[in-house]
Design an enzyme around this catalytic site. Structure first.
Site, mmCIF file in Angstrom:
data_model
loop_
_atom_site.group_PDB
_atom_site.id
_atom_site.type_symbol
_atom_site.label_atom_id
_atom_site.label_comp_id
_atom_site.label_asym_id
_atom_site.label_seq_id
_atom_site.Cartn_x
_atom_site.Cartn_y
_atom_site.Cartn_z
ATOM 1 N N ALA B 73 0.819 -1.213 0.000
ATOM 2 C CA ALA B 73 0.000 0.000 0.000
ATOM 3 C C ALA B 73 0.852 1.262 0.000
ATOM 4 O O ALA B 73 0.434 2.295 -0.520
ATOM 5 C CB ALA B 73 -0.947 0.002 1.192
ATOM 6 N N THR B 74 2.039 1.194 0.558
ATOM 7 C CA THR B 74 2.920 2.364 0.508
ATOM 8 C C THR B 74 3.198 2.732 -0.945
ATOM 9 O O THR B 74 3.046 3.884 -1.354
ATOM 10 C CB THR B 74 4.249 2.067 1.243
ATOM 11 N N GLN B 180 -6.002 -0.511 5.747
ATOM 12 C CA GLN B 180 -6.511 -1.077 6.994
ATOM 13 C C GLN B 180 -7.894 -1.682 6.848
ATOM 14 O O GLN B 180 -8.277 -2.546 7.636
ATOM 15 C CB GLN B 180 -6.565 0.011 8.085
ATOM 16 N N ALA B 201 -1.738 -6.734 1.324
ATOM 17 C CA ALA B 201 -2.094 -8.101 1.715
ATOM 18 C C ALA B 201 -1.824 -8.367 3.189
ATOM 19 O O ALA B 201 -2.548 -9.108 3.844
ATOM 20 C CB ALA B 201 -1.321 -9.112 0.861
ATOM 21 N N CYS B 321 5.591 2.275 11.209
ATOM 22 C CA CYS B 321 6.557 2.942 10.335
ATOM 23 C C CYS B 321 7.351 3.975 11.095
ATOM 24 O O CYS B 321 8.430 4.377 10.693
ATOM 25 C CB CYS B 321 5.873 3.665 9.202
#
Ligand SMILES: Cc1ncc(COP(=O)(O)O)c(C=O)c1O
Ligand SMILES: Cc1ncc(COP(=O)(O)O)c(C=O)c1O
Lengths: 124, 386, 386, 124
Positions: B73-74, B180, B201, B321
């Site tokens: 997703a980043t 999320q 995932a 993070c």
């Protein structure tokens, strides 16, 4: 953040947390804080014949701060009162393996201990 | 000896579901060819990739052809924002919120450095972004609005339907970071007013290092990783078949209708126990919450010391993070918390393998450690707890 | 029934070594936490990551701290080129060659669109880039030279030592795409005049979807994927522990000293058999070759039909990234081949699990199919075979 | 590239590859090429009483081209000679499931067949 086993041990069970009874003869206390670093430390000393007999501390701060305050309290007992002016944050850091970025916080331990004998500090 | 580790950090990442691990292992040992190769083993690998694409698409209600695999997703967030705003077209304005994930906020910052104007919408004390504020921030130069579906620190669900409707009306593309929420909170991309949506995932018991970007038909994106024709030229690089297979399996397995109520019950049980700790406060609106996240402030207890004391619980202060960074959570500050209160907060997040016993044990540990640490700072000044 | 599949496409990708698969499976089932989390399971995952970083670093002779994980060599190439040339500093000129991998060439093209000047150096008929040509292309505006170590289509090794020396002398950074060479051709990055080097795991019996960029001390790179502090801010995104563990294991396992001679022997044996096919020609200088690649032209045989006829062999026409595209290989054209000859070429690439029987069987199949297909085009005009 | 099973079958064993003997009575041949598409096709027809008796082909081209040429050769046998003018690439594409981007190549099959009866083509 990594902590030395000594830091962990002292945080899990600090031995000199608390306050001395107000009526304790020879009681002096000192505190210091740095809000931007979110640290506050207070020591109370019972001094008799120029020698520190008992020390108690309280701290709002990171584990390194709490452990260093606990170590300082322990070390000061049995020392001449002037030792409270000579607490050395760098030495605490070495002994407890505190990373350099925590120096600012540990300096408040120096200040709080020194304040006990400077006569300026009172209990808040 | 410390107690057995209790993992309550599903919002950071989740263990692989054994069924996902089995699918991956099977793929790893049997179908190793490059899915872009035209020979038979390559074609078999390609079929696995396309099957997984369909599995992911089905879970989020999108056509398979609109799902593009990325490394997570980043990367998807980066691709969505940079892909629209570095596309070289006009309208160099981005609207986002102050409580987005760092992968959106840091990308927005990089875009600002490159000359893009960015408006950051605030959230309310409950952690919700008001769609009217988004509407007010949209101007004639706005190319894209990016608002997350579920916040990773508070679990608060944003009103992406209302925001999407506003974007449609104003002719602006809408990107949703659903890292999320996917598989936990219902999301039907095909029917929603959403143009771009980031998926991952590993928050859904799938593998780390694989994600996807949903790109609605008609949306033009400039690729950010060049070379090779993979993913129809939008994202180059050899496709990681086993990773994609794992993501497909994870998305197929996820059953929000069955799992969300179970997670919500665990979360509520935890809150019921924690609210008994004096002063404990829930962060984020009680309604509009994803079932898996619980964020609680324990005023008067320094955060780092609290985490050390609770080190047998795998929980977190904020997002992973920035886990090692001393800064207070930008999300909690966005909700209006002071630095000390933000730092005195813990995120508990539950998932597929969380048990009631773990919840009870975790709550018990917190109920012991918070008062113990408060004792250490008993006379601390007021600023430490407000 | 077709014969058993013979895999001779190791340059496209390689099967996982069982030891790598075991390490990954172990990690997948046991250590799932986020390596950026500060709790105990997070720290254990972090240790696995750092251990793998050291394994990769050791194989390429670099300090571990200079290895940054990415999703593969494609991303590493993009990060190297864009990271230097989109850094916003002066000197907007890139020197590369015409026979680079698409992930370099397409990135160069994207940079051109963004205003960067790019010089493309030709190679000679043997597929080698002359260091003098690189020197001649460097100007006062040059920020970076990017030349691959081993070409993926021909296996030809470039003289990166000489090119690196020139770059040092001229004060220009040097990027090397070592996706094909790492673990097969010796490379000691710490001692070499190389500033940036792209690595990947899957060509070395490691997993797909994980790679690394070596960044020498002092080299300034602008991150391309923002958000989070992972990889010291150079590459955001949750670290894929099992993938990184797989790459570490693959790099540790690779033993070029033992494997290169074995691969070279297989390759030479194949060429000995194929050169008996009338007209067969070797592409790329016979010296300066990586042990694993053999590229052969069979003039007068149409490439696509040849590949269909040889579909029991998993081989490729060029690179897998463009496998389905009708364009002739830019690399073979760079060597001076006509479109028909480029199209009539096959790349055979051997690897860890290739056997002598497979080599013999493959050669036998080619020796049958090439003459059969030539029969179909017996009277074809000359342009079909020159 | 995907190939229908019919394409694969014909490429594996094309049935009408080759040349007819030069002395064959009623022999005509025609060819067509497109170098940019890398395709060349040639047909040879043996015509008797206006009816195509035997057809042979050669081709340099992709599997679809080879299969379509083989199918065309087979279909033309037994047809009136004018059938060679009416080969329909689109129909070949449908029957053999040829992707649209190959149309240009298959048009050369139309051309080569038609050339057999236009009288202009000779054997190269
Ligand atoms: C809201 C949100 N967006 C994006 C990400 C990044 O996802 P990934 O870890 O797949 O890069 C995360 C989690 O890390 C997240 O919680
Ligand atoms: C020379 C070369 N560079 C880069 C790449 C891309 O590597 P990856 O597949 O890891 O993205 C490849 C192979 O695909 C390659 O052969």
């Amino acid at each position: 953040m990594e902590y030395s086993s000594e830091v962990v041990r002292r945080c899990d069970a600090p031995r000199r947390v608390g306050e001395l009874p107000r009526a304790t003869p020879g009681l002096s206390s000192g505190e210091a804080e740095d809000r931007s670093l979110q640290v506050w430390v207070r020591f109370e000393l019972q001094v008799q014949d120029g020698v520190i007999q008992t020390v108690r501390f309280e701290a709002f701060g990171c584990p390194h701060t709490v452990a260093a305050a606990d170590l300082t309290a322990e070390r000061l007992e049995g020392q001449p009162v002037n030792a409270a002016r000579r607490v050395d944050a760098k030495e605490l850091m070495r002994e407890l393996e505190v990373p350099i970025e925590k120096l600012g916080k540990l300096l408040k331990i120096e200040d709080a201990a020194a304040a006990c004998v400077s006569g300026t500090a009172t209990r808040t | 000896m410390r107690r057995r580790e209790i993992y309550l950090d599903y919002a950071a990442t989740a263990p692989l579901d054994p069924a996902v691990a089995a699918a991956m292992t099977d793929c790893m040992t049997r179908e190793f060819a490059n899915p872009s190769s035209v020979h038979d083993p390559g074609r078999r690998a390609r079929r696995l990739v396309e099957n997984a694409r369909a599995q992911v698409a089905a879970r989020v209600g999108a056509p398979a052809g609109r799902i593009f695999f990325t490394s997570g997703a980043t990367e998807s967030n980066n691709l969505a924002l940079q892909g629209v705003l570095r596309g070289g077209r006009a309208r160099p304005h981005l609207v986002t919120s102050r409580i987005e994930h760092k992968s959106v906020l840091d990308t927005a910052r990089a875009l600002e450095a490159a000359g893009v104007a960015v408006s950051y919408v605030d959230c309310d004390a409950g952690g919700r972004v008001n769609p009217h504020d988004v509407a007010a921030a949209i101007g004639p130069e706005t190319a894209l609005v990016s608002i997350m579906h579920v916040n990773n620190e508070t679990g608060v669900i944003q009103d992406v339907a209302a925001i999407g409707a506003i974007c449609r009306e104003r002719g602006v593309w809408f990107h949703v970071d659903a890292a999320q929420s996917a598989g936990k909170v219902p999301l039907a991309l095909g029917d929603a007013a959403i143009d771009l949506c980031s998926l991952t995932a590993h928050k859904l018991c799938g593998p780390k290092g694989i994600g996807a970007l949903y790109v609605a038909g008609g949306v033009l994106l400039a690729p950010q990783i060049h070379g090779g024709e993979q993913e129809r030229g939008l994202r180059a690089g050899t496709l990681a078949t086993h990773q994609i297979v794992g993501m497909g399996a994870a998305y197929e397995l996820a059953d929000p209708a069955a799992e969300a109520p179970r997670l919500a019950a665990l979360r509520d049980r935890l809150w019921d126990a924690l609210r008994a700790v004096p002063g404990a406060r829930l962060n984020g609106a009680a309604e509009h919450r994803s079932p898996h996240v619980l964020n609680v402030t324990f005023p008067g207890v320094e955060g780092e010391s609290l985490r050390l004391a609770l080190r047998d619980l795998a929980i977190s202060a904020g997002s992973a993070c920035a886990a090692d960074s001393p800064e207070a959570s930008h999300v909690l500050r966005g909700l209006g918390l002071s630095d000390p209160l933000a730092a005195s907060s813990l995120r508990f997040s539950v998932g597929r393998f969380t048990t009631e016993d773990e919840i009870a044990a975790a709550a018990g540990r917190v109920a012991v450690e918070v008062p113990r640490l408060r004792e250490v700072a008993k006379s601390a000044p007021r600023w430490c707890s407000v």
